[in-house]
Design a protein around this motif. Structure first.
Motif, short mmCIF file in Angstrom:
data_model
loop_
_atom_site.label_atom_id
_atom_site.label_comp_id
_atom_site.label_asym_id
_atom_site.label_seq_id
_atom_site.Cartn_x
_atom_site.Cartn_y
_atom_site.Cartn_z
N MET A 121 0.83 -1.19 0.00
CA MET A 121 0.00 0.00 0.00
C MET A 121 0.87 1.24 0.00
SD MET A 121 -2.64 1.15 2.98
CE MET A 121 -2.50 2.86 3.47
N GLN A 122 0.49 2.25 -0.77
CA GLN A 122 1.25 3.48 -0.80
C GLN A 122 1.12 4.20 0.53
OE1 GLN A 122 -0.97 5.17 -4.15
NE2 GLN A 122 -1.51 6.87 -2.83
N THR A 123 2.07 5.09 0.84
CA THR A 123 2.11 5.71 2.15
C THR A 123 1.05 6.78 2.34
OG1 THR A 123 3.76 7.28 1.34
CG2 THR A 123 4.56 5.27 2.42
N LYS A 124 0.65 7.45 1.28
CA LYS A 124 -0.32 8.53 1.41
C LYS A 124 -1.41 8.38 0.36
CE LYS A 124 -0.86 13.54 1.37
NZ LYS A 124 -0.20 14.84 1.13
N ILE A 125 -2.66 8.49 0.82
CA ILE A 125 -3.81 8.43 -0.08
C ILE A 125 -4.60 9.71 0.09
CG2 ILE A 125 -6.02 7.29 -0.54
CD1 ILE A 125 -4.70 4.67 0.23
N ASN A 126 -4.85 10.40 -1.00
CA ASN A 126 -5.58 11.66 -0.95
C ASN A 126 -7.06 11.50 -1.24
OD1 ASN A 126 -3.28 13.40 -0.45
ND2 ASN A 126 -2.64 12.94 -2.55
N LYS A 127 -7.43 10.56 -2.12
CA LYS A 127 -8.84 10.43 -2.47
C LYS A 127 -9.16 9.03 -2.97
CE LYS A 127 -12.53 12.68 -5.17
NZ LYS A 127 -13.37 12.92 -3.99
N VAL A 128 -10.27 8.50 -2.47
CA VAL A 128 -10.80 7.21 -2.91
C VAL A 128 -12.15 7.46 -3.56
CG1 VAL A 128 -11.56 4.92 -2.21
CG2 VAL A 128 -9.62 5.99 -1.05
N GLU A 129 -12.37 6.89 -4.73
CA GLU A 129 -13.62 7.11 -5.46
C GLU A 129 -14.17 5.79 -5.96
OE1 GLU A 129 -13.20 9.45 -8.98
OE2 GLU A 129 -15.36 9.66 -9.30
N LEU A 130 -15.44 5.56 -5.76
CA LEU A 130 -16.14 4.41 -6.31
C LEU A 130 -17.16 4.94 -7.31
CD1 LEU A 130 -17.49 1.30 -4.46
CD2 LEU A 130 -18.83 2.38 -6.25
N ARG A 131 -17.11 4.44 -8.54
CA ARG A 131 -18.03 4.91 -9.58
C ARG A 131 -18.20 3.83 -10.63
NH1 ARG A 131 -14.90 5.86 -13.97
NH2 ARG A 131 -12.89 6.93 -13.77
N ASN A 132 -19.06 4.13 -11.61
CA ASN A 132 -19.23 3.20 -12.72
C ASN A 132 -18.02 3.22 -13.65
OD1 ASN A 132 -22.50 4.06 -12.36
ND2 ASN A 132 -22.02 1.91 -12.62
N LEU A 133 -17.73 2.06 -14.20
CA LEU A 133 -16.61 1.91 -15.13
C LEU A 133 -16.89 2.67 -16.43
CD1 LEU A 133 -14.00 0.38 -16.07
CD2 LEU A 133 -15.50 -1.48 -16.78
N GLU A 134 -15.85 3.27 -16.99
CA GLU A 134 -15.91 3.94 -18.29
C GLU A 134 -14.85 3.32 -19.20
OE1 GLU A 134 -17.12 8.22 -16.20
OE2 GLU A 134 -15.24 8.00 -17.33
N ILE A 135 -15.09 3.36 -20.48
CA ILE A 135 -14.16 2.73 -21.41
C ILE A 135 -12.78 3.38 -21.34
CG2 ILE A 135 -14.76 4.18 -23.39
CD1 ILE A 135 -13.88 0.38 -23.33
N GLU A 136 -12.73 4.65 -20.95
CA GLU A 136 -11.44 5.33 -20.82
C GLU A 136 -10.59 4.74 -19.69
OE1 GLU A 136 -14.18 7.76 -23.07
OE2 GLU A 136 -14.34 6.86 -21.07
N ASP A 137 -11.21 3.97 -18.81
CA ASP A 137 -10.49 3.35 -17.70
C ASP A 137 -9.77 2.08 -18.12
OD1 ASP A 137 -13.37 4.06 -15.65
OD2 ASP A 137 -11.53 5.25 -15.85
N TYR A 138 -9.94 1.63 -19.36
CA TYR A 138 -9.54 0.28 -19.71
C TYR A 138 -8.05 0.01 -19.49
CZ TYR A 138 -8.43 -3.99 -22.07
OH TYR A 138 -7.96 -5.23 -22.32
N LYS A 139 -7.16 0.90 -19.91
CA LYS A 139 -5.73 0.64 -19.78
C LYS A 139 -5.33 0.39 -18.33
CE LYS A 139 -4.08 3.05 -23.94
NZ LYS A 139 -3.22 4.14 -24.46
N GLN A 140 -5.85 1.22 -17.43
CA GLN A 140 -5.54 1.04 -16.01
C GLN A 140 -6.21 -0.23 -15.47
OE1 GLN A 140 -6.11 4.45 -13.50
NE2 GLN A 140 -5.36 5.88 -15.03
N LEU A 141 -7.43 -0.49 -15.94
CA LEU A 141 -8.13 -1.71 -15.52
C LEU A 141 -7.32 -2.95 -15.89
CD1 LEU A 141 -11.08 -2.73 -14.53
CD2 LEU A 141 -11.41 -3.20 -16.95
N LYS A 142 -6.81 -2.97 -17.09
CA LYS A 142 -6.02 -4.10 -17.56
C LYS A 142 -4.77 -4.29 -16.69
CE LYS A 142 -3.23 -5.55 -21.57
NZ LYS A 142 -2.84 -5.21 -22.96
N LYS A 143 -4.06 -3.22 -16.40
CA LYS A 143 -2.85 -3.33 -15.58
C LYS A 143 -3.17 -3.89 -14.20
CE LYS A 143 -0.28 0.43 -17.83
NZ LYS A 143 0.31 1.78 -17.65
N SER A 144 -4.23 -3.36 -13.58
CA SER A 144 -4.58 -3.82 -12.24
C SER A 144 -5.03 -5.27 -12.24
CB SER A 144 -5.68 -2.93 -11.64
OG SER A 144 -5.17 -1.67 -11.30
#
Length: 509
Positions: free
Chosen positions: A1-24
């Motif tokens: 886990m990273q040492t500092k977290i500034n914001k957590v967001e839960l939302r619906n998936l968007e196609i623009e998220d795909y590259k990060q989704l694939k990596k995770s």
């Protein structure tokens, strides 16, 4: 886990998220690195059921996801494998008029596990199930630790031992803790899942609000659960001991599903014992050195326990001036400061405190709230201005040494609830603190007060803790009742004000 977290967001998936989704996803399933969803798959899911595809972002980065379909109950009841239930990965089995929300994937990036982000995804699925008036959530969960025991026991025996907590499975144990129950064992469910020996456990969560005659369900959250902490003053050896005790209470109220945890004013005062050889003014300024580390830790607790935390108050040095402040640590990872406006004669004489100059309502995932520290609630102008900004719940962390002082806070808080047609939640410290000057004794009774009308308790008290005893108070408040009161109450205090004759307003500091 990273040492500092500034914001957590839960939302619906968007196609623009795909590259990060694939990596995770690749990081989450290293044993099946070639089995990630392709962009065409995600586009197809978003085209047929966009509201069923969820992502968790930490500081703008996709670190987890939950993907779903709506499946006919008859198809779910049949013996099936992953390929069949997904329509050979075409998602042709999705039927918007069916009864079952079927989970086809959920994962959290390994670097962000331990923050209960997976629980947020499961809770969001449950909310979606209720909102869409679906009968249940069903999915087949992997049992990745079974490979270690497959030569010794059957899948059934393994599952029973996990259920009885004799064994731990990172997937099944988590799902059972989230109120899912086992329906049956699925053989040859996911091809290539060697860790589970291709077995899976069909699990179900039932929607108790399901209505076979569909109706529109209000998606806005109206029942808010408050967790009030009546804090016992006790000797603390260091700030870590404070964190340990605070986390215990946060865990408790979070475990009961509370949306807010309220701590009292100056509950960190026991840490001043180390500075008791100094003057009172010097000692509290030393205590102020802990305020920023406390804010950071409570912000982590807010994320980890998925709860909004009102940190009571603590001394805070700014520009050479000493203030009495607290922090609203939201479960999305952000925080905001609030400041005590009116300083008591005791705080001025013994500590040299100054009053702040800014006050406002705060936007939360449960609507607008206000926070006033102790003495501030005895000045009705402040809460009236907050009510004009749309406040539904007023939180009052307080610290009173005598029953006389508590009586002022209690009755003024009750008056604020009636005047402003809102809920008022108060929490204070109890017990004695003999080794800290000017903090000898405390008296408190945590309470939640309501307006006074037929929809509310006749005495205007929703709930009260036992006086002068360390405990928590868990209380549900219904925002719909406030809406009804504003429009149809026996009296309508906010609407019936004679603003043609009088009004109050904020001044520019």
């Amino acid at each position: 886990m990273q040492t500092k977290i500034n914001k957590v967001e839960l939302r619906n998936l968007e196609i623009e998220d795909y590259k990060q989704l694939k990596k995770s996803m690749i990081q989450s399933y290293p044993e099946m690195a070639d089995s990630y969803w392709k962009s065409d798959d995600i586009e197809r899911l978003l085209s047929i059921f966009p509201e069923g595809q969820l992502v968790i972002l930490v500081d703008g980065k996709v670190v987890g996801s939950a993907l779903s379909l709506i499946i006919d109950e008859k198809l779910v009841d049949k013996k099936h494998n992953y390929q069949q239930i997904s329509g050979n990965y075409t998602f042709s089995t999705h039927n918007k008029n069916a009864e079952i929300l079927y989970g086809i994937d959920v994962f959290i990036h390994p670097s962000y596990r331990g923050l209960r982000l997976g629980r947020r995804l499961y809770d969001a699925r449950k909310e979606l199930c209720e909102q869409l008036n679906l009968k249940a959530i069903v999915f087949a969960g992997r049992i990745p630790n079974y490979r270690q025991y497959s030569s010794k026991m059957s899948p059934k025996a393994y599952i029973e031992k996990v259920k009885s907590k004799e064994l731990y499975d990172p997937v099944l144990s988590f799902q059972l803790s989230n109120d899912f129950h086992v329906l049956k064992i699925m053989k040859n469910y996911l091809e290539g899942d060697e860790e589970s020996k291709e077995f899976a456990v069909l699990l179900e969560w039932n929607n108790i609000y399901y209505d076979e005659s569909p109706k529109l369900i209000n998606t806005q959250k109206n029942i808010i659960r408050l967790g009030l902490i009546q804090w016992q003053m006790r000797q603390l050896n260091n700030v870590e001991a404070l964190f340990e005790q605070a986390e215990f209470f946060i865990d408790v109220v979070s475990g009961y599903g509370s949306d807010f945890a309220l701590f009292p004013e100056l509950f960190i005062a026991p840490l001043m014992a180390d500075y008791n050889h100094l003057s009172e003014a010097e000692a509290i300024r030393e205590l102020a050195r802990h305020s920023e580390p406390i804010r950071k830790r409570f912000q982590e607790f807010a994320i980890s326990y998925n709860i909004n935390i009102i940190t009571g108050s603590m001394p805070y040095l700014e520009g050479g001036n000493l203030y009495n402040v607290g922090f609203l640590c939201k479960r999305d990872g952000t925080s905001e400061m609030y400041t005590k406006i009116h300083i008591t004669p005791n705080e001025v004489v013994h500590w040299g405190m100054k009053g702040g100059s800014q006050f406002k309502t705060f936007d939360t995932d449960c609507g607008k709230i206000g926070i006033l520290i102790c003495y501030d609630v005895e000045f009705p102008e402040l809460s009236r201005l907050l009510a004009d900004e749309g406040m539904n719940i007023l939180f009052v962390p307080f610290l009173t040494d005598t029953q006389n002082g508590y009586t002022r806070v209690k009755h003024c808080s009750q008056a604020r609830a009636i005047e402003n047609e809102c809920y008022v939640a108060i929490a204070g410290c109890v017990g004695n603190l003999p080794k800290v000057n000017n903090m000898d004794i405390q008296y408190a009774q945590a309470s939640v007060f309501t307006p006074s009308d037929f929809a509310f308790p006749s005495n205007g008290i929703k709930a009260e803790a036992t006086p002068n005893t360390e405990m928590t108070l868990i209380v549900d408040v219904d925002l719909n009742l406030l809406k009804q009161l504003h429009e149809h109450g026996s009296v309508r205090i906010l609407k019936d004000r004679r603003t043609d004759l009088y009004q109050i307003q904020k001044m520019n500091p």
